[in-house]
Design a protein around this motif. Structure first.
Motif: not given
Length: 447
Positions: A94, A98, A118, A121-122, A125, A253, A259, A262-263, A266
């Protein structure tokens, strides 16, 4: 003959020196390198000059150039603080994504739609992974400061822009509990209906979610519950609810694989991204002067509109739904300034005219309204998908309400259409623009 041999050796020596210098300056970093970062000291240099977040981006100059080079980054890997509790290697893939989404020169142009969603999100997570071991959904202030710095250093070493914290308005406080009164996993799970939360957010439909807000409603409800812990009176617009949303995101998360998480994040961020217009509108005085009241000179009016739009076309790439919002917002501003005629129709203005322009023919690139990423491969280099489905005319507003992000009924393409039989740079009604980034930070598309 000896003189000729001497010259040849001298030229060869110089060539080897140049090659050695290049190898010393540049290095391609992969996700596998992340695991070796935790024992080094902080040291990182940017390959190109900084971009001030408040400054206007450099001009967008189309240029026909050779195939993009393989991305190079600074050879010196960052040595991290040694005082961060986050496990960066757990989300190495990830972080690599990013870094590509926030690639050095493209980040300012893609910050609103691709890079910052992104980036956020990272981080969420990473915090979720941390909570699985620590049982805590936050970092203390010192740890948060070190971790955010380390996070930025790792991304930068893989080619990301070195101003991401400013571009994405992220501070170390964003990794703490802030004002949320519930920040440990056990207490969170004792208050929140976690089964309902997971059922609503385990998987998100990126089209329907923006309209029906199934996951968003579950997150807001959970945030309200933990925000009201210990208090009976809490305004709806309280910053505490927003801070508690971050806690909810981190818990969520931790229950999904990186993964899938992240979906989900986003997809949720895109609902917010497509709600508004990220462009900054300069004064419309020249347009209103030429186009106001009864238009006596159509050529002069359209020239004024063209000049005005050129200021917008230097700012950033936007999605097709954002372009719809921007067109409506500008139209309402012009109407308030007594421009009653539909200048969009008069001057043949399309939605693509509101986004950054690409190619030798300067065609506006609209990004897909669904989540997308920057791509990289050795053949075409760094690039991204532009949604070029026809020339959709900009709509002159008839009400004072901006279009919503719910696009179930909006006749705009959500994603570019392509068939498996088509190959190369051009795809059916869409195009992938490879980009070559120079040291002067000029964004250069190849078509």
């Amino acid at each position: 003959m000896k003189m000729l041999q001497f010259k040849m050796r001298a030229h060869l020596f110089l060539l080897l020196c140049l090659l050695f210098n290049c190898l010393c300056r540049f290095h391609c970093t992969t996700a596998d390198d992340v695991q070796g970062y935790l024992s080094k000291k902080i040291k990182s240099k940017a390959m190109a000059p900084d971009i001030a977040p408040s400054a206007d981006p450099p001009p967008f100059i189309p240029l026909i150039a050779p195939s993009p080079l393989i991305p190079f980054t600074d050879r010196s890997l960052p040595s991290l603080s040694g005082f961060c509790s986050l496990n960066f290697s757990a989300v190495a893939s990830l972080m690599s994504k990013t870094a590509t989404d926030c690639w050095d020169s493209s980040a300012p142009y893609l910050a609103n739609v691709i890079c910052c969603p992104q980036f956020d999100a990272s981080l969420a997570i990473l915090m979720g992974q941390f909570s699985k071991i620590s049982g805590m959904l936050y970092l203390d202030k010192t740890n948060a400061r070190n971790c955010l710095s380390d996070f930025q250093m790792i991304l930068e070493s893989q080619g990301a822009n070195n101003q991401l914290q400013n571009l994405c308005s992220i501070r170390s406080e964003n990794l703490t509990e802030a004002s949320c009164p519930v920040s440990d996993v056990k207490k969170f799970e004792s208050i929140v209906d976690t089964s309902r939360l997971l059922a609503a957010c385990g998987k998100v439909d990126t089209v329907k979610e923006c309209c029906h807000q199934v996951c968003q409603s579950a997150i807001l409800d959970s945030a309200r519950k933990i925000a009201r812990n210990g208090t009976s009176d809490l305004p709806e617009n309280s910053t505490r609810i927003d801070d508690c949303k971050n806690i909810v995101f981190r818990w969520l998360t931790s229950k999904l694989n990186p993964s899938s998480a992240n979906d989900v994040l986003r997809g949720l961020s895109n609902c917010n991204v497509n709600k508004g217009c990220p462009l900054s509108f300069p004064s419309t005085i020249n347009v209103t002067k030429e186009c106001g009241y009864m238009i006596s000179n159509q050529t002069g009016c359209c020239k004024a509109m063209e000049n005005y739009l050129s200021h917008l076309q230097k700012q950033s790439f936007i999605t097709n739904l954002q372009a719809l919002n921007c067109a409506a917002l500008l139209g309402m501003e012009l109407q308030k300034a007594n421009v009653s005629n539909n200048v969009y129709d008069l001057c043949h203005i399309s939605l693509k005219d509101f986004s950054l322009q690409v190619g030798s023919k300067e065609s506006g690139c609209l990004l897909p309204s669904l989540p997308s990423d920057v791509t990289y491969d050795e053949a075409s280099g760094i690039g991204f998908i532009c949604d070029l489905n026809d020339n959709i005319e900009a709509t002159w507003p008839s009400t004072s309400i901006l279009p919503g992000s719910c696009n179930e009924t909006t006749k705009l393409p959500a994603l570019p259409t392509a068939t498996s039989a088509q190959s190369g740079l051009y795809k059916k009604k869409s195009v992938l623009f490879p980009l070559l980034f120079s040291s002067s930070l000029v964004l250069t598309p190849l078509i």
